[in-house]
Design a protein around this motif. Structure first.
Motif, mmCIF file in Angstrom:
data_model
loop_
_atom_site.group_PDB
_atom_site.id
_atom_site.type_symbol
_atom_site.label_atom_id
_atom_site.label_comp_id
_atom_site.label_asym_id
_atom_site.label_seq_id
_atom_site.Cartn_x
_atom_site.Cartn_y
_atom_site.Cartn_z
ATOM 1 N N VAL A 1 4.583 -6.851 3.494
ATOM 2 C CA VAL A 1 3.211 -7.127 3.694
ATOM 3 C C VAL A 1 2.505 -5.749 2.969
ATOM 4 O O VAL A 1 2.512 -4.706 3.536
ATOM 5 C CB VAL A 1 2.366 -7.069 5.129
ATOM 6 C CG1 VAL A 1 0.926 -7.325 5.097
ATOM 7 C CG2 VAL A 1 3.303 -8.420 5.876
ATOM 8 N N GLN A 2 1.835 -6.088 1.871
ATOM 9 C CA GLN A 2 1.556 -4.803 1.186
ATOM 10 C C GLN A 2 -0.065 -4.906 0.713
ATOM 11 O O GLN A 2 -0.371 -6.197 0.296
ATOM 12 C CB GLN A 2 2.308 -4.765 0.002
ATOM 13 C CG GLN A 2 2.132 -3.588 -1.279
ATOM 14 C CD GLN A 2 2.984 -3.343 -2.222
ATOM 15 O OE1 GLN A 2 3.697 -4.346 -2.272
ATOM 16 N NE2 GLN A 2 2.811 -2.146 -2.852
ATOM 17 N N ASP A 3 -0.714 -3.874 0.936
ATOM 18 C CA ASP A 3 -2.230 -3.900 0.600
ATOM 19 C C ASP A 3 -2.732 -2.874 -0.477
ATOM 20 O O ASP A 3 -1.933 -1.749 -0.761
ATOM 21 C CB ASP A 3 -2.965 -3.999 1.814
ATOM 22 C CG ASP A 3 -2.945 -2.642 2.674
ATOM 23 O OD1 ASP A 3 -3.169 -1.581 2.111
ATOM 24 O OD2 ASP A 3 -2.367 -2.649 3.678
ATOM 25 N N THR A 4 -3.800 -2.902 -0.965
ATOM 26 C CA THR A 4 -4.424 -1.791 -1.933
ATOM 27 C C THR A 4 -5.273 -1.410 -1.203
ATOM 28 O O THR A 4 -6.668 -0.914 -1.739
ATOM 29 C CB THR A 4 -4.736 -2.454 -3.143
ATOM 30 O OG1 THR A 4 -5.718 -3.542 -2.990
ATOM 31 C CG2 THR A 4 -3.460 -3.126 -4.026
ATOM 32 N N LYS B 1 -11.515 -2.052 1.589
ATOM 33 C CA LYS B 1 -13.002 -2.061 1.601
ATOM 34 C C LYS B 1 -13.449 -2.648 0.342
ATOM 35 O O LYS B 1 -12.818 -2.345 -0.864
ATOM 36 C CB LYS B 1 -13.419 -0.506 1.795
ATOM 37 C CG LYS B 1 -13.205 0.043 2.894
ATOM 38 C CD LYS B 1 -14.064 -0.397 4.138
ATOM 39 C CE LYS B 1 -13.140 0.289 5.622
ATOM 40 N NZ LYS B 1 -12.625 -1.099 6.364
ATOM 41 N N GLY B 2 -14.289 -3.626 0.123
ATOM 42 C CA GLY B 2 -14.733 -4.158 -1.145
ATOM 43 C C GLY B 2 -13.533 -5.211 -1.517
ATOM 44 O O GLY B 2 -12.968 -5.897 -0.506
ATOM 45 N N SER B 3 -13.180 -5.194 -2.781
ATOM 46 C CA SER B 3 -12.225 -6.120 -3.080
ATOM 47 C C SER B 3 -10.819 -5.437 -3.374
ATOM 48 O O SER B 3 -10.728 -4.397 -3.444
ATOM 49 C CB SER B 3 -12.532 -6.865 -4.656
ATOM 50 O OG SER B 3 -12.612 -5.526 -5.428
ATOM 51 N N GLY B 4 -9.471 -6.316 -3.030
ATOM 52 C CA GLY B 4 -8.271 -5.855 -3.135
ATOM 53 C C GLY B 4 -7.265 -6.733 -3.327
ATOM 54 O O GLY B 4 -7.758 -8.135 -3.311
#
Ligand SMILES: Nc1ncnc2c1ncn2[C@@H]1O[C@H](COP(=O)(O)OP(=O)(O)OP(=O)(O)O)[C@@H](O)[C@H]1O
Ligand SMILES: [Mg+2]
Length: 440
Positions: free
Chosen positions: A356-359, A336-339
């Motif tokens: 595959v890695q996300d914040t 949500k928003g930036s990352g």
């Protein structure tokens, strides 16, 4: 057709309770009767009172003076009253259960088939068990048929999910193509305008040349043409026009190349021949998935690509693309928003890996166990079907690989796909779900 107890009832002659044992033995053991282990003893109303078995008769008659001692006594003195009885309407399975829990060993009696307690016939225990076995094997056939139907409907589900994701992808790509297409169209319109102006200038120049070449032409004519050309040159500067056109041509061919790249990606991506295997580099699959997902990934999401030097592997590229697209889309949707969204590939002696890695927002521990289940979704109705990961898991399993996941609420999620360098000959059935937490 269901086996019926009625079909097992044989018409064995019955005896009255007052019939003498000697007479019963003679008739029952005589050759004129169908072989049956026991004969029914029935009262005047047809109600079954008990049975006398071949085994009992032999036992009595083998005794010394048995015939003389007991032959004149009524059969009711010797009959078994707690004989095996089955009502005709009882299902075969229920009857078989009753018989197997009540029959005596060694098996010395048959069971009496009754209709509302009245004698209908005698059924052989072995025939009942055979009917039961038949029913069970029919049940097994039905079960395996149901299993096949289920499997094929699951395949249809997978197919429709594939079509849905293809539809989404096509919509995304159509959007992507629309931007370069828009400015290519603008440029072409501008160039049409510019070329009309150039034609006008050329026409005036031609007229001037004609006037100069005309032996009857006057200086006035030439001056008129020259001033017309001068007037137009105030409005249209050919130098500027050519330099603008050059830029337009450059932009247009860039836009066309972009469209070409997208179309090529789409073609590679949506190859419908699922069983098609190729030797491909997972790096190409990653680039392809990112290209297709570009529309879904918000501009505030920074993409970090760390694609290692990995060998090609034999796999179905369209399926692997589908898995990566789903992981990338899930990751993008979790932010949500930036990352940040980091995709990394590497290899060792046995496997290739894609992480595959996300914040993003992460997955709650109680959800982590369920994310590979079909239809598990935390997304609103209409947004997620919950099939993405379940299909991805199946695809990776079919490739003999594994998917690992680690997640922390509020920090992010990391999925790692492990694919063997050499795909096993047979599809691997080893458990591939590994939801163990790992540090990331
Ligand atoms: N990267 C991620 N971050 C946070 N949650 C995730 C992530 N990936 C998967 N999930 C969770 O797992 C659920 C199941 O994912 P899955 O891809 O199977 O279905 P979906 O994304 O909900 O629907 P669909 O894939 O059909 O659009 C998601 O609804 C989400 O709750
Ligand atoms: Mg998904």
């Amino acid at each position: 057709m269901q086996a019926d107890i009625r079909a097992l009832a044989r018409d064995i002659p019955f005896f009255s309770p007052d019939d003498r044992l000697g007479e019963v033995a003679e008739r029952f053991l005589g050759t004129d009767l169908q072989p049956a282990l026991s004969a029914p003893v029935v009262d005047a109303d047809g109600v079954v009172l008990g049975t006398i078995s071949r085994y009992q008769l032999n036992d009595i008659y083998l005794k010394k003076f048995g015939r003389d001692l007991y032959g004149a006594r009524p059969v009711s003195d010797f009959m078994t009253t707690d004989c095996l009885r089955v009502e005709v309407g009882v299902p075969v399975a229920e009857a078989a259960q009753y018989i197997t829990t009540h029959m005596r060993f060694p098996l010395s009696e048959d069971f009496i088939v009754c209709e509302n307690g009245r004698y209908l016939g005698v059924g052989a225990v072995l025939s009942l068990l055979a009917a039961m076995e038949q029913q069970m094997s029919r049940g097994a056939v039905e079960l395996s048929q149901a299993y096949r139907t289920l499997k094929s409907s699951q395949a249809q589900l997978v197919q429709s999910e594939k079509m849905a994701s293809l539809g989404q992808m096509v919509a995304g790509v159509a959007h992507e193509i629309n931007t370069p297409l828009g400015y290519v169209r603008n440029n072409v319109e501008l160039m049409q305008e510019f070329s009309a102006q150039l034609r006008e200038l050329l026409t005036l120049n031609n007229a001037l040349v004609q006037a100069l070449l005309d032996p009857d032409g006057t200086d006035v004519d030439v001056a008129r043409h020259l001033s017309a050309i001068e007037d137009l040159r105030v409005l249209v500067d050919p130098e500027l026009l050519f330099s603008d056109m050059q830029t337009l041509f450059g932009d247009t061919s860039f836009g066309l190349a972009q469209i070409g790249e997208l179309v090529l990606g789409l073609k590679d991506f949506s190859r419908l021949d699922q069983s098609h295997t190729d030797n491909v580099s997972l790096n190409d699959c990653v680039n392809n998935a990112l290209l297709i997902a570009r529309n879904a990934i918000k501009s505030k999401v920074e993409i970090i690509r760390q694609l290692g030097d990995i060998p090609k592997i034999a796999c179905a590229p369209s399926q692997i693309n589908q898995v990566l697209l789903n992981l990338v889309t899930n990751a993008a949707q979790s932010i949500k928003g930036s990352g940040k969204l980091a995709i990394k590939t590497w290899a060792d002696t046995g496997n290739v890996y894609v992480s595959v890695q996300d914040t993003g927002k992460g997955i709650a521990p109680e959800h982590l166990k369920k994310i590979f289940d079909p239809f598990f979704t935390t997304k609103p109705v209409g947004e997620g079907t919950g099939l993405g990961l379940s299909i991805s898991w199946q695809i990776i399993q079919q490739h003999g690989g594994r998917i690992r996941v680690a997640s922390e609420v509020g920090r992010g999620t990391r999925f790692v796909i492990v694919l063997p360098l050499k795909m096993p000959v047979a599809a691997v059935s080893a458990p591939a779900k590994d939801t163990a937490m790992e540090a990331h």
